[in-house]
Design an enzyme around this catalytic site. Structure first.
Site, PDB file in Angstrom:
ATOM      1  N   ALA A  73       0.849  -1.204   0.000  1.00  6.60           N
ATOM      2  CA  ALA A  73       0.000   0.000   0.000  1.00  6.60           C
ATOM      3  C   ALA A  73       0.874   1.238   0.000  1.00  6.60           C
ATOM      4  CB  ALA A  73      -0.924   0.007   1.210  1.00  6.60           C
ATOM      5  N   ASP A 162      -4.204  -7.631  -3.527  1.00  9.81           N
ATOM      6  CA  ASP A 162      -4.312  -6.189  -3.771  1.00  9.81           C
ATOM      7  C   ASP A 162      -4.885  -5.547  -2.522  1.00  9.81           C
ATOM      8  OD1 ASP A 162      -3.484  -6.237  -6.398  1.00  9.81           O
ATOM      9  OD2 ASP A 162      -5.311  -5.319  -7.199  1.00  9.81           O
ATOM     10  N   VAL A 163      -4.569  -4.273  -2.326  1.00  9.16           N
ATOM     11  CA  VAL A 163      -5.085  -3.585  -1.142  1.00  9.16           C
ATOM     12  C   VAL A 163      -6.411  -2.873  -1.421  1.00  9.16           C
ATOM     13  CG1 VAL A 163      -3.889  -1.366  -1.475  1.00  9.16           C
ATOM     14  CG2 VAL A 163      -4.359  -2.192   0.835  1.00  9.16           C
ATOM     15  N   ASP A 164      -6.715  -2.630  -2.699  1.00  4.01           N
ATOM     16  CA  ASP A 164      -7.955  -1.894  -3.011  1.00  4.01           C
ATOM     17  C   ASP A 164      -9.146  -2.848  -3.042  1.00  4.01           C
ATOM     18  OD1 ASP A 164      -6.967  -3.131  -5.280  1.00  4.01           O
ATOM     19  OD2 ASP A 164      -7.685  -1.578  -6.656  1.00  4.01           O
ATOM     20  N   HIS A 184      -9.928 -14.476 -12.975  1.00  9.81           N
ATOM     21  CA  HIS A 184     -10.290 -13.064 -13.131  1.00  9.81           C
ATOM     22  C   HIS A 184     -11.796 -13.002 -13.393  1.00  9.81           C
ATOM     23  CE1 HIS A 184     -10.605  -9.038 -14.607  1.00  9.81           C
ATOM     24  NE2 HIS A 184      -9.305  -8.827 -14.559  1.00  9.81           N
ATOM     25  N   GLU A 254       0.717  -8.947 -13.920  1.00 14.59           N
ATOM     26  CA  GLU A 254      -0.356  -9.929 -14.148  1.00 14.59           C
ATOM     27  C   GLU A 254      -0.088 -10.760 -15.407  1.00 14.59           C
ATOM     28  OE1 GLU A 254      -4.731  -9.326 -13.069  1.00 14.59           O
ATOM     29  OE2 GLU A 254      -4.687  -8.820 -15.204  1.00 14.59           O
TER      30      GLU A 254
HETATM   31  C1  5GW Z   1      -1.281   3.357  -8.710  1.00 12.84           C
HETATM   32  C2  5GW Z   1      -1.635   3.767  -9.955  1.00 12.84           C
HETATM   33  C3  5GW Z   1      -1.748   2.870 -10.987  1.00 12.84           C
HETATM   34  C4  5GW Z   1      -1.495   1.520 -10.722  1.00 12.84           C
HETATM   35  C5  5GW Z   1      -1.133   1.110  -9.457  1.00 12.84           C
HETATM   36  C6  5GW Z   1      -0.994   2.034  -8.453  1.00 12.84           C
HETATM   37  C7  5GW Z   1      -0.641   1.604  -7.113  1.00 12.84           C
HETATM   38  C8  5GW Z   1      -0.753   0.267  -6.778  1.00 12.84           C
HETATM   39  C9  5GW Z   1      -0.210   2.518  -6.094  1.00 12.84           C
HETATM   40  O1  5GW Z   1      -0.045   3.732  -6.290  1.00 12.84           O
HETATM   41  N1  5GW Z   1       0.048   2.039  -4.841  1.00 12.84           N
HETATM   42  C10 5GW Z   1      -0.083   0.709  -4.538  1.00 12.84           C
HETATM   43  O2  5GW Z   1       0.132   0.324  -3.380  1.00 12.84           O
HETATM   44  N2  5GW Z   1      -0.446  -0.189  -5.518  1.00 12.84           N
HETATM   45  C11 5GW Z   1      -0.510  -1.629  -5.171  1.00 12.84           C
HETATM   46  O3  5GW Z   1      -0.560  -2.419  -6.347  1.00 12.84           O
HETATM   47  C12 5GW Z   1      -1.774  -1.913  -4.383  1.00 12.84           C
HETATM   48  O4  5GW Z   1      -1.558  -3.022  -3.535  1.00 12.84           O
HETATM   49  C13 5GW Z   1      -2.732  -2.285  -5.499  1.00 12.84           C
HETATM   50  O5  5GW Z   1      -3.862  -2.971  -5.039  1.00 12.84           O
HETATM   51  C14 5GW Z   1      -1.806  -3.107  -6.400  1.00 12.84           C
HETATM   52  C15 5GW Z   1      -2.292  -3.281  -7.847  1.00 12.84           C
HETATM   53  O6  5GW Z   1      -2.682  -2.033  -8.410  1.00 12.84           O
HETATM   54  P1  5GW Z   1      -4.224  -1.737  -8.731  1.00 12.84           P
HETATM   55  O7  5GW Z   1      -5.039  -2.219  -7.580  1.00 12.84           O
HETATM   56  O8  5GW Z   1      -4.373  -0.309  -9.113  1.00 12.84           O
HETATM   57  O9  5GW Z   1      -4.508  -2.629  -9.979  1.00 12.84           O
HETATM   58  P2  5GW Z   1      -5.978  -2.976 -10.536  1.00 12.84           P
HETATM   59  O10 5GW Z   1      -5.702  -3.934 -11.665  1.00 12.84           O
HETATM   60  O11 5GW Z   1      -6.768  -3.617  -9.433  1.00 12.84           O
HETATM   61  O12 5GW Z   1      -6.607  -1.670 -10.971  1.00 12.84           O
HETATM   62 MN    MN Z   2      -6.604  -3.664  -7.407  1.00 11.07          MN
END
Ligand code: 5GW
Ligand code: MN
Length: 303
Positions: A73, A162-164, A184, A254
């Protein structure tokens, strides 16, 4: 002896919602759609984990492992960490020995949730890469290091997430195996030619048309520490090879993960119960939503 279906339905549950393998396939009348993800076994005989096909009481009695949950994160994604950890305390591996491995550039912003007995939180400070494409790939680099040096002494299984995301229902030891990955949710009824694999030969993540079983999402996978070390090392090497050529795979780490999992088949595959997004179609197949994507404002979190 055969158990009655009602044996494993908790009181108050809607039995009609407990879809069996056959029910699920019967829902699918559309032509041109693929049923492989709805099975309970892959073609290499690894279980695909769907609710209603296992008895968690038995699995819990068999399982005495130490389980890690790795989460990254950095930058604006720190905002997702609180809800992620709090929901994990309610739903992730309840009753088992859990260590959270949190990597962040903002240790000072982390509000420690109340952590249950037998569970602990390790906060690790890192410096975030500047480009966002590098940030998600930086996770792989850190995984290669910790799965070699630190984790073999501390845990048996590592789950990478993932954290989101938020946990929205129980995720327990039914997911554990030597190597597991999650379907997926956006590709469950697609044929492999429609998967968003890396298709350029020049990339180390290249997958030719005609190959590939499933499209896995990098938001949830795991396995024995040693297996995750092999996986992350292979993906990291692919990322580095691509970087030398000044290219980057279409879906960053990925894409490399998907390539690895074709030639190193997972021993368990998690159904989309384990990765869902409420905006997606085909939700009639998914009666448990254990791990949900947070609806984020892409512009806001990326800047
Ligand atoms: C920020 C902008 C674009 C892509 C990734 C980031 C980002 C990802 C960030 O600024 N900080 C961060 O901690 N991450 C980590 O990478 C989080 O654990 C995040 O859940 C993981 C994957 O990125 P996601 O969640 O944006 O990818 P998607 O495919 O779920 O949109
Ligand atoms: Mn994500």
């Amino acid at each position: 002896m055969f158990r009655q279906k009602t044996d494993w339905v908790k009181k108050g549950d809607d039995i009609s919602k407990n879809l069996t393998h056959c029910d699920r396939k019967q829902l699918l009348n559309h032509s041109g759609k693929r049923k492989a993800s709805l099975n309970v076994l892959t073609s290499w005989l690894a279980p695909i984990i769907w609710d209603g096909h296992y008895d968690l009481k038995i699995l819990n009695e068999q399982q005495d492992s130490r389980i890690g949950l790795f989460v990254f994160a950095v930058k604006k994604y720190i905002q997702f960490l609180g809800p992620f950890l709090e929901s994990a305390e309610h739903f992730f591996m309840v009753g088992h020995n859990v260590t959270y491995y949190v990597f962040t550039d903002k240790v000072g912003y982390v509000v420690r949730p109340t952590i249950g007995d037998g569970r602990n939180l390790q906060l690790h400070e890192i410096t975030a890469d500047i480009r966002w494409q590098d940030v998600s790939m930086q996770r792989m680099e850190i995984l290669t290091i910790i799965t070699k040096e630190q984790l073999p002494n501390e845990i048996d299984y590592l789950v990478c997430a993932d954290v989101d995301m938020v946990f929205n229902d129980f995720m327990g030891v039914e997911i554990l195996g030597d190597l597991f990955a999650t379907l997926h949710p956006g590709f469950i009824l697609d044929y492999p030619q429609a998967f968003s694999y890396e298709r350029r030969k020049i990339s180390a993540a290249y997958i030719p048309y005609g190959e590939g079983d499933f499209y896995y999402m990098a938001a949830l996978y795991g396995g024995k520490v040693e297996e995750i070390h092999k996986l992350s090392t292979a993906c990291q090497n692919g990322i580095k090879e691509d970087k030398k050529k000044n290219i980057e795979a279409v879906w960053q780490e990925e894409s490399h993960l998907n390539r690895y999992l074709i030639y190193n088949k997972p021993t368990k595959v998690l159904s989309p119960e384990y990765l869902w997004d409420t905006r997606l179609p085909n939700s009639e197949f998914i009666t448990k939503r254990r791990f949900l994507a947070v609806h984020k404002n892409h512009e806001e979190v990326r800047n």
